[in-house]
Design a protein around this motif. Structure first.
Motif, PDB file in Angstrom:
ATOM      1  N   LEU A   1      10.041  -4.882  31.170  1.00 47.14           N
ATOM      2  CA  LEU A   1      11.541  -4.499  31.584  1.00 47.14           C
ATOM      3  C   LEU A   1      11.553  -3.360  32.643  1.00 47.14           C
TER       4      LEU A   1
ATOM      5  N   ASP B   1      12.598 -15.352  23.807  1.00 42.16           N
ATOM      6  CA  ASP B   1      11.023 -15.226  24.115  1.00 42.16           C
ATOM      7  C   ASP B   1      10.846 -16.222  25.329  1.00 42.16           C
TER       8      ASP B   1
ATOM      9  N   LEU C   1      14.603   2.174  23.798  1.00 45.59           N
ATOM     10  CA  LEU C   1      13.638   1.479  24.004  1.00 45.59           C
ATOM     11  C   LEU C   1      12.610   1.573  22.960  1.00 45.59           C
TER      12      LEU C   1
ATOM     13  N   ARG D   1      19.278  -4.688  23.696  1.00 42.03           N
ATOM     14  CA  ARG D   1      18.755  -5.593  22.616  1.00 42.03           C
ATOM     15  C   ARG D   1      18.547  -7.023  23.070  1.00 42.03           C
TER      16      ARG D   1
ATOM     17  N   LEU E   1      13.408   0.112  19.812  1.00 43.79           N
ATOM     18  CA  LEU E   1      13.457  -1.622  20.065  1.00 43.79           C
ATOM     19  C   LEU E   1      11.904  -2.242  20.073  1.00 43.79           C
TER      20      LEU E   1
ATOM     21  N   GLU F   1      15.502  -7.268  24.879  1.00 44.87           N
ATOM     22  CA  GLU F   1      14.215  -7.701  24.174  1.00 44.87           C
ATOM     23  C   GLU F   1      14.145  -8.650  23.783  1.00 44.87           C
ATOM     24  N   ARG F   2      15.265  -9.403  23.268  1.00 41.34           N
ATOM     25  CA  ARG F   2      15.268 -10.596  22.653  1.00 41.34           C
ATOM     26  C   ARG F   2      14.786 -11.685  23.570  1.00 41.34           C
TER      27      ARG F   2
ATOM     28  N   PHE G   1       9.585  -1.198  22.345  1.00 35.44           N
ATOM     29  CA  PHE G   1       8.807  -0.853  23.568  1.00 35.44           C
ATOM     30  C   PHE G   1       8.057   0.390  23.886  1.00 35.44           C
TER      31      PHE G   1
ATOM     32  N   LYS H   1       7.074  -4.833  26.150  1.00 41.46           N
ATOM     33  CA  LYS H   1       7.751  -5.150  24.631  1.00 41.46           C
ATOM     34  C   LYS H   1       6.410  -5.497  23.851  1.00 41.46           C
TER      35      LYS H   1
END
Length: 273
Positions: free
Chosen positions: A135, A101, A175, A123, A178, A126-127, A180, A226
């Motif tokens: 993204l 983040d 995505l 992944r 995850l 996203e983290r 998105f 995200k």
């Protein structure tokens, strides 16, 4: 045919991002780099933040990234490079040395095709992204003339045909899982991946492709955001529960007590009458 006989990287090595800089120097590569740069400028036009992370891709998109509103840029490569694009970091895309983040924007220029585990790369992206972070993914489309040419050239090696081409549909599915949401999607390079096809008389293929069969472009670009679900905490109930009598009956409220008293009064009065 384009000059694309650059050796393909060994996927058994930890550093598995393909250095595409040499191939971008070919005739076909320069045309693609120019179109991707213009596309990235459009996708970054309304984005801003403190940190942008580019995983792979080298310098092909450096000018487009420079016009973005993101203050600091981090370039992650499998090996150290002689050029500078902001802060340069050497690592593999499946294990980003970035805090969770903490990044506002992640750019993956053909990173998934040459990674050992494409889903793990997503992944990790996203983290490290902050909530509502963006993204951007560039990829070679398996459902295109480029994908067909890859099947022909795969046994001969050479970039970028030795990579694992994916479809934009699969990337969108990953995505979505995850968390998105896809904001923008573009396709480009509808001509066959041959040097002769880059001549001006074949430019009509790009015009027709964008209008009638956009899903069959040789290269796709996605911008996703995200999303983080926010949970509304339940407010603690501070109202005390009514005590239970020893006999197990619930103690009556004031209103119930008054009602019973009135009822008893009427009964007594009726008896006296």
């Amino acid at each position: 045919m384009a000059n694309d006989m650059t050796d393909c990287p060994d996927h058994r090595r930890p550093a598995s991002i393909a250095p595409l800089d040499a191939w971008y120097g070919s005739t076909l590569g320069r045309e693609l780099a120019d179109q991707e740069a213009r596309c990235l400028e459009r996708m970054l036009r309304d984005t801003f933040g403190y940190y942008l992370l580019q995983v792979g891709g080298g310098t092909a998109l450096s000018e487009a990234i420079q016009v973005s509103r993101v203050r600091r840029r981090i370039l992650l490569l499998p090996t150290a490079a002689p050029y500078s694009l902001g802060l340069q970091t050497v690592a593999v895309p499946e294990r980003l040395p970035i805090a969770a983040d903490s990044v506002d924007l992640v750019v993956l220029p053909h990173t998934l095709e040459f990674a050992d585990d494409a889903r793990q790369v997503l992944r990790e992206a996203e983290r490290v992204l902050i909530p509502e972070g963006r993204l951007v993914v560039f990829g070679f489309n398996a459902l295109s003339l480029w994908g067909l040419w890859r099947l022909v050239r795969r046994g001969q090696g050479g970039l970028p045909w030795c990579g694992r081409f994916l479809t934009s549909f699969r990337i969108c599915d990953w995505l979505s899982l995850l968390g998105f949401n896809i904001e923008l999607q573009e396709t480009m390079m509808f001509r066959p991946p041959w040097r002769r096809a880059l001549l001006q008389q074949f430019s009509f293929l790009d015009t027709l492709g964008r209008r009638f069969w956009p899903v069959f472009g040789g290269v796709y670009a996605l911008r996703a955001v995200k999303r983080v679900s926010t949970l509304t905490p339940l407010r603690t109930s501070w109202k005390s529960r009514r005590p239970v009598l020893a006999a197990g009956a619930v103690e009556p409220t004031t209103r119930e007590t008054a009602t019973r008293s009135v009822g008893l009064g009427k009964t007594a009065e009726g008896t006296r009458v």
